[in-house]
Design a protein around this motif. Structure first.
Motif, short mmCIF file in Angstrom:
data_model
loop_
_atom_site.label_atom_id
_atom_site.label_comp_id
_atom_site.label_asym_id
_atom_site.label_seq_id
_atom_site.Cartn_x
_atom_site.Cartn_y
_atom_site.Cartn_z
N PRO A 157 43.14 -19.12 60.32
CA PRO A 157 41.90 -18.98 60.42
C PRO A 157 41.03 -19.55 59.14
CG PRO A 157 42.76 -17.47 61.24
CD PRO A 157 44.10 -18.00 60.48
N LEU A 158 41.81 -19.56 57.82
CA LEU A 158 40.97 -19.84 56.42
C LEU A 158 40.93 -21.49 56.67
CD1 LEU A 158 40.13 -19.52 53.82
CD2 LEU A 158 42.62 -19.47 52.95
N LEU A 159 41.78 -22.10 57.06
CA LEU A 159 41.78 -23.48 57.18
C LEU A 159 40.74 -24.18 58.40
CD1 LEU A 159 45.94 -24.59 57.06
CD2 LEU A 159 43.77 -24.89 55.22
N ALA B 265 34.09 -10.58 55.66
CA ALA B 265 32.72 -11.16 55.44
C ALA B 265 32.70 -11.69 54.20
CB ALA B 265 31.85 -9.81 55.27
N GLY B 266 33.12 -11.36 53.09
CA GLY B 266 33.17 -12.16 51.78
C GLY B 266 33.84 -13.41 51.85
N ILE B 267 35.12 -13.48 52.58
CA ILE B 267 35.74 -14.66 52.41
C ILE B 267 35.04 -15.79 53.46
CG2 ILE B 267 37.90 -15.60 53.53
CD1 ILE B 267 38.16 -14.20 50.79
N GLY C 206 31.31 -27.92 65.11
CA GLY C 206 31.51 -27.20 63.71
C GLY C 206 31.40 -25.45 64.05
N TRP C 207 30.50 -25.17 64.88
CA TRP C 207 30.40 -23.60 65.02
C TRP C 207 31.54 -23.31 66.05
CZ3 TRP C 207 28.93 -20.16 61.62
CH2 TRP C 207 27.97 -20.50 60.94
N LEU C 208 32.05 -24.12 66.87
CA LEU C 208 33.35 -23.46 67.82
C LEU C 208 34.40 -23.41 66.84
CD1 LEU C 208 33.12 -25.67 71.25
CD2 LEU C 208 32.62 -23.23 70.62
N VAL C 209 34.71 -24.23 65.76
CA VAL C 209 35.86 -24.07 64.92
C VAL C 209 35.65 -22.84 64.02
CG1 VAL C 209 36.74 -24.86 62.82
CG2 VAL C 209 36.16 -26.52 64.91
N ILE C 210 34.26 -22.64 63.57
CA ILE C 210 34.09 -21.48 62.55
C ILE C 210 33.99 -20.10 63.57
CG2 ILE C 210 32.23 -20.35 61.58
CD1 ILE C 210 31.36 -23.16 60.43
#
Length: 324
Positions: A17-19, A256-258, A243-247
């Motif tokens: 998820p981070l990547l 939330a902070g990450i 972009g937003w599908l990936v995000i």
């Protein structure tokens, strides 16, 4: 599997998820470039971003001609209400931010709008029970100093249009943070509704709201050339859908902070596009500001909190009606 192996696996799990968040932030960093390129008013371009994205999501991913394809696309009432709340935040955010892009430029407008990192981190730590940790707060402090260095040079010589653009971008940052929190809450409660469906309702709701606003600003809603249609379609497909599908897939699995710190990559890359495409000149102080902001991002990412909103668990025999 041993207990130590299970522990190591649980700590490694957020890496994917981070990547994804970093990839999504990189993709949406192109947003302001499209707004600058298109020859149409700022509210109208925001409308077409959301309207064309809704069309793309429906026909590419929803595929309504396939029987039963949309059976899970209508979320329950409370989830839909949260999505519409996030759509309202996003519509107002875009209304302000698109104007700021034209007033202060691609890089600075995107940078200031992404002060949402402080909105997310503050809400997460003060009201939502997230563990802040010294690394996060030190990282945020470094990022704040870096942002200040990017804004400060020449401030006293800037005209009123520039200062209004700064104010618009900062107001957009608050709305952007509200959008992210509301949409994450909707994702946490979505059940069998696929993420693509939430994105579609988000785009549809924001498009309706922006479409109602455009006539009051004296803008022409319809693009005047095939060139503008091409840019607007690319804007919707790349910045909003891809972009937003990936995000959206990664957001519920991260604190939330990450999330906010990952999204801070967006304005930093926007400065790269500003230099490469619009020949923005940058001095030593501005470069120092970017360096401090990057250091703050990576320091904040070094901590290891658990997700605030976990992704819905699905039974092994359940299939999600969505594309991979």
């Amino acid at each position: 599997m041993s207990a130590s192996s299970q522990t190591a696996s649980s700590h490694a799990a957020p890496r994917g998820p981070l990547l994804q968040m970093l990839l999504g932030a990189s993709v949406i960093s192109s947003s302001a470039v499209f707004v600058k390129w298109v020859d149409i008013g700022p509210a109208a371009s925001a409308f077409w971003r959301m309207a064309l994205a809704a069309i793309i999501l429906l026909f590419v991913l929803g595929q309504p001609w396939r029987r039963g394809r949309l059976r899970h696309w209508r979320p329950e009432g409370r989830v839909l209400a949260l999505v519409m709340l996030s759509a309202a935040f996003l519509a107002l955010d875009l209304w302000l931010w698109h104007r700021s892009i034209l007033y202060v430029g691609v890089g600075l407008s995107t940078l200031l709008a992404n002060f949402q990192v402080f909105v997310l981190a503050g809400v997460g730590a003060l009201w939502l029970g997230e563990r802040a940790g010294w690394k996060l707060w030190l990282g945020l402090s470094m990022a704040l100093i870096g942002l200040a260095l990017l804004l400060a040079p020449g401030w006293e010589h800037m005209d009123s249009r520039f200062r209004i653009g700064v104010a618009f971008a900062l107001a957009a940052a608050v709305l952007y943070g509200g959008f992210l929190l509301a949409f994450r809450a909707a994702q946490a409660r979505r059940g069998q509704t696929p993420n693509e469906a939430l994105q579609w309702w988000l785009c549809l709701g924001a498009a309706v709201m922006l479409g109602a606003i455009v006539p009051f600003g004296g803008e022409n809603l319809w693009p005047a050339s095939a060139h503008d249609w091409l840019i607007l379609t690319a804007y919707a497909a790349i910045a909003q859908v891809l972009g937003w599908l990936v995000i959206g897939r990664a957001m519920p699995k991260l604190p939330a902070g990450i999330v906010g710190l990952c999204l801070l990559l967006q304005p930093l890359l926007a400065y790269v596009w500003d230099v490469l495409l619009f020949h923005k000149q940058m001095g030593g102080i501005e470069l120092l500001g970017i360096g401090l902001s990057l250091a703050g991002i990576f320091l904040g990412l070094a901590r290891g909190d658990q997700p605030l909103f976990k992704a819905p668990e699905r039974k092994a025999d359940e299939t999600e009606d969505t594309s991979a």
